[in-house]
Design a protein around this motif. Structure first.
Motif, PDB file in Angstrom:
ATOM      1  N   GLN A 108      -0.188  -4.968   3.301  1.00 33.45           N
ATOM      2  CA  GLN A 108      -1.396  -5.766   3.090  1.00 33.45           C
ATOM      3  C   GLN A 108      -1.113  -6.838   2.044  1.00 33.45           C
ATOM      4  O   GLN A 108      -0.752  -6.526   0.914  1.00 33.45           O
ATOM      5  CB  GLN A 108      -2.551  -4.886   2.651  1.00 33.45           C
ATOM      6  CG  GLN A 108      -2.879  -3.777   3.640  1.00 33.45           C
ATOM      7  CD  GLN A 108      -3.112  -4.291   5.047  1.00 33.45           C
ATOM      8  OE1 GLN A 108      -3.890  -5.211   5.261  1.00 33.45           O
ATOM      9  NE2 GLN A 108      -2.425  -3.708   6.014  1.00 33.45           N
ATOM     10  N   VAL A 109      -1.257  -8.103   2.432  1.00 28.54           N
ATOM     11  CA  VAL A 109      -0.966  -9.226   1.541  1.00 28.54           C
ATOM     12  C   VAL A 109      -2.113 -10.229   1.591  1.00 28.54           C
ATOM     13  O   VAL A 109      -2.989 -10.166   2.448  1.00 28.54           O
ATOM     14  CB  VAL A 109       0.362  -9.931   1.924  1.00 28.54           C
ATOM     15  CG1 VAL A 109       1.527  -8.949   1.871  1.00 28.54           C
ATOM     16  CG2 VAL A 109       0.264 -10.595   3.290  1.00 28.54           C
ATOM     17  N   SER A 110      -2.044 -11.168   0.660  1.00 31.12           N
ATOM     18  CA  SER A 110      -2.979 -12.281   0.631  1.00 31.12           C
ATOM     19  C   SER A 110      -2.152 -13.563   0.536  1.00 31.12           C
ATOM     20  O   SER A 110      -1.140 -13.602  -0.161  1.00 31.12           O
ATOM     21  CB  SER A 110      -3.897 -12.144  -0.577  1.00 31.12           C
ATOM     22  OG  SER A 110      -4.838 -13.192  -0.607  1.00 31.12           O
ATOM     23  N   PHE A 111      -2.593 -14.591   1.244  1.00 35.07           N
ATOM     24  CA  PHE A 111      -1.914 -15.882   1.252  1.00 35.07           C
ATOM     25  C   PHE A 111      -2.967 -16.949   0.986  1.00 35.07           C
ATOM     26  O   PHE A 111      -3.985 -16.996   1.674  1.00 35.07           O
ATOM     27  CB  PHE A 111      -1.249 -16.122   2.609  1.00 35.07           C
ATOM     28  CG  PHE A 111      -0.504 -17.411   2.700  1.00 35.07           C
ATOM     29  CD1 PHE A 111       0.801 -17.504   2.264  1.00 35.07           C
ATOM     30  CD2 PHE A 111      -1.118 -18.534   3.224  1.00 35.07           C
ATOM     31  CE1 PHE A 111       1.495 -18.700   2.348  1.00 35.07           C
ATOM     32  CE2 PHE A 111      -0.435 -19.735   3.311  1.00 35.07           C
ATOM     33  CZ  PHE A 111       0.871 -19.815   2.877  1.00 35.07           C
ATOM     34  N   GLU A 167      -6.090 -13.162   4.419  1.00 35.35           N
ATOM     35  CA  GLU A 167      -5.663 -11.784   4.237  1.00 35.35           C
ATOM     36  C   GLU A 167      -4.865 -11.436   5.484  1.00 35.35           C
ATOM     37  O   GLU A 167      -5.239 -11.806   6.599  1.00 35.35           O
ATOM     38  CB  GLU A 167      -6.867 -10.869   4.064  1.00 35.35           C
ATOM     39  CG  GLU A 167      -7.640 -11.178   2.797  1.00 35.35           C
ATOM     40  CD  GLU A 167      -8.935 -10.387   2.683  1.00 35.35           C
ATOM     41  OE1 GLU A 167      -9.204  -9.508   3.529  1.00 35.35           O
ATOM     42  OE2 GLU A 167      -9.691 -10.667   1.738  1.00 35.35           O
ATOM     43  N   ALA A 168      -3.737 -10.737   5.280  1.00 37.66           N
ATOM     44  CA  ALA A 168      -2.832 -10.538   6.411  1.00 37.66           C
ATOM     45  C   ALA A 168      -2.079  -9.228   6.295  1.00 37.66           C
ATOM     46  O   ALA A 168      -2.002  -8.615   5.231  1.00 37.66           O
ATOM     47  CB  ALA A 168      -1.847 -11.700   6.480  1.00 37.66           C
ATOM     48  N   GLU A 169      -1.504  -8.846   7.404  1.00 31.76           N
ATOM     49  CA  GLU A 169      -0.553  -7.743   7.434  1.00 31.76           C
ATOM     50  C   GLU A 169       0.833  -8.362   7.588  1.00 31.76           C
ATOM     51  O   GLU A 169       1.084  -9.129   8.521  1.00 31.76           O
ATOM     52  CB  GLU A 169      -0.842  -6.801   8.593  1.00 31.76           C
ATOM     53  CG  GLU A 169       0.057  -5.597   8.595  1.00 31.76           C
ATOM     54  CD  GLU A 169      -0.380  -4.553   9.581  1.00 31.76           C
ATOM     55  OE1 GLU A 169       0.503  -4.028  10.281  1.00 31.76           O
ATOM     56  OE2 GLU A 169      -1.584  -4.250   9.652  1.00 31.76           O
ATOM     57  N   ALA A 170       1.710  -8.043   6.652  1.00 31.22           N
ATOM     58  CA  ALA A 170       3.052  -8.627   6.636  1.00 31.22           C
ATOM     59  C   ALA A 170       4.068  -7.632   7.172  1.00 31.22           C
ATOM     60  O   ALA A 170       3.968  -6.426   6.943  1.00 31.22           O
ATOM     61  CB  ALA A 170       3.425  -9.029   5.218  1.00 31.22           C
ATOM     62  N   THR A 171       5.036  -8.162   7.894  1.00 28.35           N
ATOM     63  CA  THR A 171       6.147  -7.338   8.358  1.00 28.35           C
ATOM     64  C   THR A 171       7.446  -8.092   8.116  1.00 28.35           C
ATOM     65  O   THR A 171       7.510  -9.313   8.276  1.00 28.35           O
ATOM     66  CB  THR A 171       6.032  -7.000   9.855  1.00 28.35           C
ATOM     67  OG1 THR A 171       5.883  -8.206  10.603  1.00 28.35           O
ATOM     68  CG2 THR A 171       4.860  -6.096  10.133  1.00 28.35           C
TER      69      THR A 171
END
Length: 138
Positions: free
Chosen positions: A66-69, A84-88
């Motif tokens: 879970q990240v924020s950009f 707000e995003a899911e990072a891989t």
């Protein structure tokens, strides 16, 4: 998640395509947010970031995707875009040196720093894909 047919969504996409610096926040295993400026590319409804070889964010994303950009606001704090995003981590993704759109966007900065595409890919070998889960505008 960003609706390009909505006026605010279209404006956010335009900024994501145009701007060259974004702020990526990941969270350490102890819960401490870590925010750093990053180069990025908006493509196929997601954000691609090439991460530095020893960046703490690589371990953070592996532990908590879970990240924020965030894009910079204007001088009055308006024109806010928070993704707000899911990072891989995507180790099999194309490297920056082989990504024409990324090179076109950042060639002037590569030149300014005296970096070749090969040097960039050696130093920033970890592709991160940020898939938006929520977007806020202001």
């Amino acid at each position: 998640m960003i609706e390009p047919n909505d006026p605010r969504g279209a404006h956010a996409v335009e900024r994501l395509e145009r701007e060259r610096i974004g702020w990526l926040t990941t969270v350490t295993p102890l819960g401490q947010p870590q925010t750093m400026p990053v180069w990025f590319l908006w493509e196929d409804g997601s954000i691609l970031v090439y991460s530095y070889r020893t960046a703490v964010r690589n371990r953070n994303v592996a532990a908590n995707p879970q990240v924020s950009f965030v894009l910079n606001t204007d001088d009055e704090g308006e024109d806010l875009v928070i993704v707000e995003a899911e990072a891989t981590l995507e180790p099999d993704a194309v490297q920056g040196r082989d990504h024409p759109a990324f090179l076109a966007k950042y060639q002037s900065l590569l030149d300014r720093y005296g970096w070749t595409p090969e040097k960039f890919s050696t130093d920033y070998p970890h592709p991160l894909r940020l898939r938006p889960t929520r977007v806020r505008f202001g």
